[in-house]
Design a protein around this motif. Structure first.
Motif, PDB file in Angstrom:
ATOM      1  N   GLY A  28      16.248  35.926  -2.086  1.00 36.09           N
ATOM      2  CA  GLY A  28      15.715  37.239  -1.445  1.00 36.09           C
ATOM      3  C   GLY A  28      15.329  36.877   0.167  1.00 36.09           C
ATOM      4  O   GLY A  28      14.983  38.014   0.825  1.00 36.09           O
ATOM      5  N   ARG A  29      15.107  35.636   0.375  1.00 36.36           N
ATOM      6  CA  ARG A  29      14.784  35.566   1.992  1.00 36.36           C
ATOM      7  C   ARG A  29      15.999  35.774   2.756  1.00 36.36           C
ATOM      8  O   ARG A  29      17.153  35.583   2.376  1.00 36.36           O
ATOM      9  CB  ARG A  29      14.325  33.932   1.947  1.00 36.36           C
ATOM     10  N   ARG A  43      20.990  37.608   2.918  1.00 42.33           N
ATOM     11  CA  ARG A  43      20.011  37.546   1.764  1.00 42.33           C
ATOM     12  C   ARG A  43      20.528  36.594   0.818  1.00 42.33           C
ATOM     13  O   ARG A  43      21.420  36.903   0.080  1.00 42.33           O
ATOM     14  CB  ARG A  43      19.600  38.968   1.367  1.00 42.33           C
ATOM     15  N   LEU A  44      19.469  35.576   0.563  1.00 45.25           N
ATOM     16  CA  LEU A  44      20.123  34.866  -0.325  1.00 45.25           C
ATOM     17  C   LEU A  44      20.077  34.950  -1.623  1.00 45.25           C
ATOM     18  O   LEU A  44      18.823  35.591  -2.105  1.00 45.25           O
ATOM     19  CB  LEU A  44      19.007  33.217  -0.112  1.00 45.25           C
ATOM     20  N   PRO A 166      11.909  39.176  -1.393  1.00 43.51           N
ATOM     21  CA  PRO A 166      12.201  38.445  -2.621  1.00 43.51           C
ATOM     22  C   PRO A 166      12.371  39.349  -3.951  1.00 43.51           C
ATOM     23  O   PRO A 166      11.542  40.351  -4.096  1.00 43.51           O
ATOM     24  CB  PRO A 166      10.860  37.391  -2.875  1.00 43.51           C
ATOM     25  N   PRO A 167      13.048  38.851  -5.071  1.00 40.20           N
ATOM     26  CA  PRO A 167      13.187  39.493  -6.026  1.00 40.20           C
ATOM     27  C   PRO A 167      11.815  39.578  -7.012  1.00 40.20           C
ATOM     28  O   PRO A 167      10.855  38.585  -6.832  1.00 40.20           O
ATOM     29  CB  PRO A 167      14.354  39.143  -6.894  1.00 40.20           C
ATOM     30  N   ASP A 168      11.820  40.391  -7.995  1.00 39.33           N
ATOM     31  CA  ASP A 168      10.652  40.070  -9.194  1.00 39.33           C
ATOM     32  C   ASP A 168      11.069  38.881  -9.786  1.00 39.33           C
ATOM     33  O   ASP A 168      12.178  38.602 -10.055  1.00 39.33           O
ATOM     34  CB  ASP A 168      10.578  41.381 -10.017  1.00 39.33           C
ATOM     35  N   ARG A 169      10.067  38.322 -10.346  1.00 41.98           N
ATOM     36  CA  ARG A 169      10.182  36.978 -10.901  1.00 41.98           C
ATOM     37  C   ARG A 169      10.915  37.111 -12.384  1.00 41.98           C
ATOM     38  O   ARG A 169      11.936  36.100 -12.604  1.00 41.98           O
ATOM     39  CB  ARG A 169       8.918  36.324 -11.394  1.00 41.98           C
ATOM     40  N   TRP A 192      19.392  31.826  -9.499  1.00 35.62           N
ATOM     41  CA  TRP A 192      19.919  33.078  -8.762  1.00 35.62           C
ATOM     42  C   TRP A 192      19.214  34.486  -9.334  1.00 35.62           C
ATOM     43  O   TRP A 192      18.560  34.291 -10.148  1.00 35.62           O
ATOM     44  CB  TRP A 192      21.379  33.141  -9.352  1.00 35.62           C
ATOM     45  N   ILE A 193      19.787  35.457  -8.493  1.00 32.77           N
ATOM     46  CA  ILE A 193      19.293  36.710  -8.981  1.00 32.77           C
ATOM     47  C   ILE A 193      20.168  37.350 -10.014  1.00 32.77           C
ATOM     48  O   ILE A 193      21.175  37.645  -9.877  1.00 32.77           O
ATOM     49  CB  ILE A 193      19.025  37.772  -7.663  1.00 32.77           C
TER      50      ILE A 193
END
Length: 211
Positions: A28-29, A43-44, A166-169, A192-193
């Protein structure tokens, strides 16, 4: 001028931690690549951790060489290597100086400068695959060995890492690294997301056939 929280550059201290803490935290960075033609932002969404002397799959596992010397330097620099005789891959050096761990940037969503990324990857069929996989990512961002050692924590350089979104955990997944064989094959150090279309398909290690 007030900087929006998501546009705040990550400090070097962010990278001066254990690589297995940093890798999922990079999701998400925003990676900013400054080129002569203009900036490209990504966006990673997918990364892989390589833990130096504790990791047989790491380039630094057997010690320092001319190829991997940047990995032994200060955290927050980029390590670029050439693979299979045709592709570059982009990594971020992590951990304390001399420890030689790093994160391979495997995939991301181009969020700015898409026209430049498309020019670098004219064979791409859709924007979601512009940086889907480490070779595509490096090509889309116009990365080559000449950028090896660049400081991603210094202003004005070719790279910068921003806080991003950043995404939610609960959206983060982990599993075996792509194409890794031998003693490190089962380490679940690819992150990964979940559900993101820019994440590359998993491929198990396949031994190269000798002619």
């Amino acid at each position: 001028m007030i900087t929006a929280p998501e546009r705040t550059p990550l400090a070097r201290s962010f990278f001066d931690r254990p690589v297995l803490d940093i890798a999922p935290d990079l999701l998400g960075r925003t990676l900013v690549r400054r080129t002569e033609a203009g900036p490209i932002e990504l966006r990673l969404t997918e990364v892989e951790a390589y833990d130096g002397p504790n990791d047989p799959a790491s380039h630094a596992y057997r010690g320092r060489t001319d190829r991997n010397a940047v990995m032994f330097g200060p955290p927050g620099h980029v390590y670029v290597y050439f693979t299979y005789g045709m592709w570059f891959c982009l990594n971020l050096v992590c951990g304390p100086e001399g420890r030689a761990s790093g994160v391979l940037l495997r995939g991301g969503q181009i969020t700015a400068g898409a026209e430049l990324a498309r020019a670098h990857r004219p064979t791409s069929r859709k924007d979601s695959d512009l940086a889907q996989g480490p070779a595509r990512l490096a090509t889309a961002l116009s990365v080559d060995r000449g950028l090896n050692g660049a400081d991603a924590c210094a202003g004005g350089g070719p790279f910068r890492i921003l806080t991003g979104t950043p995404p939610d955990r609960g959206e983060i997944r982990s599993g075996p690294r792509t194409g890794v064989g031998g003693a490190g094959a089962d380490h679940p150090w690819r992150y990964w997301i979940d559900g993101d279309p820019t994440v590359s398909p998993y491929r198990a290690h396949a031994p190269r056939k000798r002619g």
